[in-house]
Write a protein that holds these residues in place. Structure first.
Motif, mmCIF file in Angstrom:
data_model
loop_
_atom_site.group_PDB
_atom_site.id
_atom_site.type_symbol
_atom_site.label_atom_id
_atom_site.label_comp_id
_atom_site.label_asym_id
_atom_site.label_seq_id
_atom_site.Cartn_x
_atom_site.Cartn_y
_atom_site.Cartn_z
ATOM 1 N N GLY A 52 4.885 9.128 -9.942
ATOM 2 C CA GLY A 52 3.542 10.477 -8.956
ATOM 3 C C GLY A 52 2.695 9.148 -8.490
ATOM 4 N N PHE A 53 2.409 8.648 -9.038
ATOM 5 C CA PHE A 53 1.242 7.337 -8.638
ATOM 6 C C PHE A 53 1.449 6.402 -7.581
ATOM 7 N N TYR A 54 2.843 6.718 -8.361
ATOM 8 C CA TYR A 54 3.329 4.931 -7.907
ATOM 9 C C TYR A 54 4.633 5.152 -6.374
ATOM 10 N N ARG A 55 4.884 6.813 -6.251
ATOM 11 C CA ARG A 55 5.940 7.169 -4.837
ATOM 12 C C ARG A 55 4.234 7.499 -3.814
ATOM 13 N N GLN A 56 2.980 8.032 -4.632
ATOM 14 C CA GLN A 56 2.104 8.214 -3.647
ATOM 15 C C GLN A 56 1.051 6.732 -2.616
ATOM 16 N N LEU A 57 1.253 5.585 -3.679
ATOM 17 C CA LEU A 57 1.203 4.347 -3.155
ATOM 18 C C LEU A 57 2.461 3.625 -2.568
ATOM 19 N N PHE A 58 3.491 4.303 -2.834
ATOM 20 C CA PHE A 58 4.404 3.509 -1.511
ATOM 21 C C PHE A 58 4.534 4.467 -0.017
ATOM 22 N N ASP A 59 3.542 6.355 -0.322
ATOM 23 C CA ASP A 59 3.489 6.652 0.620
ATOM 24 C C ASP A 59 2.591 5.674 2.191
ATOM 25 N N TYR A 60 1.418 5.376 0.841
ATOM 26 C CA TYR A 60 0.415 5.127 1.385
ATOM 27 C C TYR A 60 0.039 3.569 1.447
ATOM 28 N N LEU A 61 1.406 2.785 1.675
ATOM 29 C CA LEU A 61 1.301 1.385 1.756
ATOM 30 C C LEU A 61 2.212 1.813 3.721
ATOM 31 N N ARG A 62 2.785 2.860 3.067
ATOM 32 C CA ARG A 62 3.936 3.118 4.521
ATOM 33 C C ARG A 62 3.398 3.303 5.779
ATOM 34 N N ASP A 63 1.866 4.093 5.588
ATOM 35 C CA ASP A 63 1.263 5.107 6.224
ATOM 36 C C ASP A 63 0.348 3.509 6.759
ATOM 37 N N LEU A 64 -0.340 2.401 5.909
ATOM 38 C CA LEU A 64 -0.785 1.159 6.927
ATOM 39 C C LEU A 64 -0.377 0.197 6.913
ATOM 40 N N LEU A 65 1.000 -0.026 6.859
ATOM 41 C CA LEU A 65 1.621 -0.006 7.913
ATOM 42 C C LEU A 65 1.742 -0.177 8.903
ATOM 43 N N PHE A 66 2.129 1.459 9.408
ATOM 44 C CA PHE A 66 2.120 1.811 10.482
ATOM 45 C C PHE A 66 0.489 1.811 11.502
ATOM 46 N N PHE A 67 -0.314 1.873 10.131
ATOM 47 C CA PHE A 67 -1.270 1.832 10.823
ATOM 48 C C PHE A 67 -1.565 0.203 11.846
ATOM 49 N N LEU A 68 -1.070 -0.431 10.522
ATOM 50 C CA LEU A 68 -0.998 -1.949 11.183
ATOM 51 C C LEU A 68 -0.792 -2.352 12.154
ATOM 52 N N GLU A 69 0.762 -1.613 12.393
ATOM 53 C CA GLU A 69 1.550 -2.507 13.074
ATOM 54 C C GLU A 69 1.367 -1.727 14.571
ATOM 55 N N THR A 70 0.633 -0.412 14.603
ATOM 56 C CA THR A 70 0.432 0.298 15.744
ATOM 57 C C THR A 70 -0.594 0.478 16.413
ATOM 58 N N GLY A 71 -1.996 0.006 14.992
ATOM 59 C CA GLY A 71 -3.565 0.626 15.214
ATOM 60 C C GLY A 71 -3.504 1.962 15.310
ATOM 61 N N LYS A 72 -2.729 2.491 15.839
ATOM 62 C CA LYS A 72 -2.984 4.257 15.444
ATOM 63 C C LYS A 72 -2.803 4.770 14.464
ATOM 64 N N GLU A 73 -3.100 5.943 14.459
ATOM 65 C CA GLU A 73 -3.109 6.699 12.966
ATOM 66 C C GLU A 73 -2.256 7.622 13.650
ATOM 67 N N GLU A 74 -1.596 8.178 12.247
ATOM 68 C CA GLU A 74 -0.578 9.933 12.247
ATOM 69 C C GLU A 74 -1.550 10.870 11.747
ATOM 70 N N LYS A 75 -0.952 12.028 12.363
ATOM 71 C CA LYS A 75 -1.854 13.056 12.371
ATOM 72 C C LYS A 75 -2.228 13.361 10.748
ATOM 73 N N SER A 76 -1.369 13.330 10.231
ATOM 74 C CA SER A 76 -1.734 12.991 8.402
ATOM 75 C C SER A 76 -2.214 11.958 7.468
ATOM 76 N N PHE A 77 -3.065 11.653 8.300
ATOM 77 C CA PHE A 77 -4.113 10.407 8.188
ATOM 78 C C PHE A 77 -5.320 11.802 7.341
ATOM 79 N N THR A 78 -6.147 11.181 6.336
ATOM 80 C CA THR A 78 -7.134 11.730 6.427
ATOM 81 C C THR A 78 -8.216 10.558 6.876
ATOM 82 N N PRO A 79 -9.404 11.644 6.826
ATOM 83 C CA PRO A 79 -10.902 11.161 7.588
ATOM 84 C C PRO A 79 -10.787 9.763 6.749
#
Ligand SMILES: [Zn+2]
Length: 557
Positions: free
Chosen positions: A313-340
């Motif tokens: 479960g942790f592994y999958r969460q890490l996967f999602d987390y890195l995916r979010d980081l990639l989104f952030f790095l590539e677009t400079g934006k954040e998604e609605k699902s991002f927590t503060p």
């Protein structure tokens, strides 16, 4: 049909299931004694002005009340716990208040008090989820035929209206087509798209919004103050995050924790309940990966293991987390699902993380997901996988260093690749643009020597060599490029490759492979050359990497 106050209680109790949050087992005695379990009900809005974040809906309802233009059917849609039923009850109260009807109910008159207590005979509340049959709707149709007993309006609140059976829906529709003048239907649904269009078209649509983080946090803070419950700012933020737009979910969790902690919301309890250990671990792990701190990785996996967390479960969460980081790095934006919290960390690390590395991490995790799932040594395998991520990052750094030494983009018409010191020499025979540095093996010179060597031999070999426009000497091979108009030479050279190999052995004093290509056709690209570089090769082998041409991939650093 009896008004059904207990239904709401059931709904509140069911939230932890919907949320799949493991809530600590509570002692009912403590809960009752302290009365914490009634916080949500206690703080249910009694005035329109107390409704959280649904001003657009409140305005419409108050306009109705003020002008006296009461529609026969209102349809509230919106996610769970944003205030649909609360608003419906408020509206019912305002419609029947003895002091009204006005913009707010008085909350003091007999009618208001009875409606608040769920005892008012003219306000009927049914749950479409449990009373979904034709009989209930028929019964309801019968009852609306009669004048209200005590109030001005008979108000029928149907929650989860999309759950009604088709038969019941059609019966309801008949009532809505010819509504008795004193009946007001208030329908509520979490799944608007499942409500019959014919019902929708006869209703005033009121769309309730998901409550934003800041608003939720503020509400929780307010209730803390009123109830004298202690909670750290950190805890309030985590609770607001976990509420995920639903005030009711937030309050339910809040109550249970307050009750459990005897008037204090303990950070540790909250972490356990929300599985925040994983959150913190993920953050620490990301920092360790970016720093290349291998020791920290061992420690973190140990912690994860000790705390008995679900590794997969942790592994999958890490996967999602890195995916979010990639989104952030590539677009400079954040998604609605991002927590503060997530946003803060991404901001913190954005200078240290490059998208290519993160992309490879995600790839690596994806490739190993199944292996980890099947493994009997999850802990050690997880260590290996995570360590590999550190090495992947280091490999990327070395690679980018190499790329700087071997620019990937050379003009297309320039067949010469400059050869910096220490790199296998590649010098163009023609056009003669290559300039020689000390210690370099000249392709041009070798070609001349080769021609001289074969000049004494019978056959066309020497003559064929005159068609060679480029000769590259690499560590283990020689690449001959033949002019496109000299394809017969190419064939001759191909046929006599063995003789060429022997010739090169004499001249270069080493064994090489000989490759022959036609000019402009299969010329080795700088990228291929890079791939053939021994240092790059060994990195790629060790880390199962690949050379990515960033100029073509659209990836930016
Ligand atoms: Zn009243």
């Amino acid at each position: 049909m009896e008004p059904r106050e207990p239904r709401q209680v059931r709904k509140e109790a069911a939230i932890s299931d919907a949320h799949r949050v493991p809530v600590p087992v509570l002692l009912p005695m403590t809960a009752e004694k302290k009365g914490y379990l009634s916080i949500a009900r206690k703080h249910r809005p009694q005035l329109f002005s107390e409704v959280v974040y649904q001003n657009h809906v409140v305005t419409i309802l108050q306009n109705s009340l003020r002008s006296g233009k009461i529609h026969s059917c209102y349809l509230f849609s919106g996610m769970r716990g944003v205030g649909k039923t609360s608003l419906a009850r408020l509206f019912a109260k305002a419609l029947n208040c003895l002091e009204g009807p006005g913009e707010e109910p008085c909350n003091r008159c007999e009618n208001c008090l009875e409606i608040s207590a769920g005892r008012f005979p003219d306000v009927l509340e049914i749950d479409g989820a449990s009373n979904r049959g034709i009989d209930q709707v028929r019964e309801l149709r019968e009852s609306v035929k009669y004048k209200p007993l005590k109030g001005r309006y008979k108000v029928i609140i149907i929650d989860e209206v999309h759950m009604l059976t088709n038969e019941a829906f059609n019966a309801l529709l008949k009532t809505l087509e010819e509504p008795p003048p004193s009946a007001v239907f208030i329908l509520a649904t979490t799944e608007f798209q499942k409500v019959l269009p014919t019902v929708v078209s006869r209703s005033i649509l009121l769309d309730l919004r998901r409550i934003p983080f800041q608003e939720l946090r503020q509400q929780l803070e307010e209730i803390c103050r009123k109830e004298e419950i202690e909670a750290s700012p950190w805890a309030l933020s985590r609770l607001a995050e976990a509420s995920d737009g639903s005030l009711r979910d937030g309050l339910s969790l809040f109550e249970q924790l307050a009750s459990y902690g005897d008037g204090r919301i303990d950070d540790g309890d909250l972490s356990t309940v929300l599985g925040l250990v994983g959150e913190e671990l993920k953050e620490d792990l990301l920092r360790a990966l970016l720093k290349g701190d291998k020791e920290a990785i061992f420690t973190l996996v140990e912690r994860l293991f000790q705390e008995g967390d679900d590794l997969q479960g942790f592994y999958r969460q890490l996967f999602d987390y890195l995916r979010d980081l990639l989104f952030f790095l590539e677009t400079g934006k954040e998604e609605k699902s991002f927590t503060p919290r997530q946003r803060a960390l991404f901001e913190e690390v954005k200078g240290q993380a490059d998208p290519l590395t993160v992309l490879r991490w995600i790839n690596h995790l994806e490739k190993n997901d199944y292996t980890l799932k099947k493994s009997f040594h999850k802990r050690y395998l997880l260590e290996l996988i995570l360590l590999n991520l550190v090495y992947l990052r280091e490999a990327v750094e070395v690679e980018s260093l190499l790329k700087k030494r071997h620019p990937l983009s050379v003009p297309a018409d320039n067949s010469a690749v400059s050869a910096p010191e220490g790199h296998p020499a590649t010098v163009a025979a023609a056009p003669r643009t290559g300039h020689q540095e000390e210690g370099e093996v000249s392709g041009e010179g070798v070609l001349r020597e080769l021609q001289e060597l074969f000049a004494k031999e019978p056959g066309l070999l020497s003559a064929s060599l005159s068609g060679v426009t480029d000769l590259k000497i690499e560590k283990e091979r020689v690449l001959l490029t033949v002019a496109r108009n000299r394809l017969s030479s190419l064939q001759t050279l191909e046929r006599q490759k063995e003789a060429l190999v022997e010739g090169f052995k004499k001249i270069l004093k080493k064994s090489v492979r000989v490759d022959i290509v036609a000019a402009g056709e299969a010329m080795k690209t700088p990228r291929e050359l890079l791939q053939e570089d021994q240092r790059v090769k060994s990195f790629l082998e060790v880390f199962q990497g690949e050379v990515i041409d960033k100029n073509q991939g659209g990836e930016t650093r």
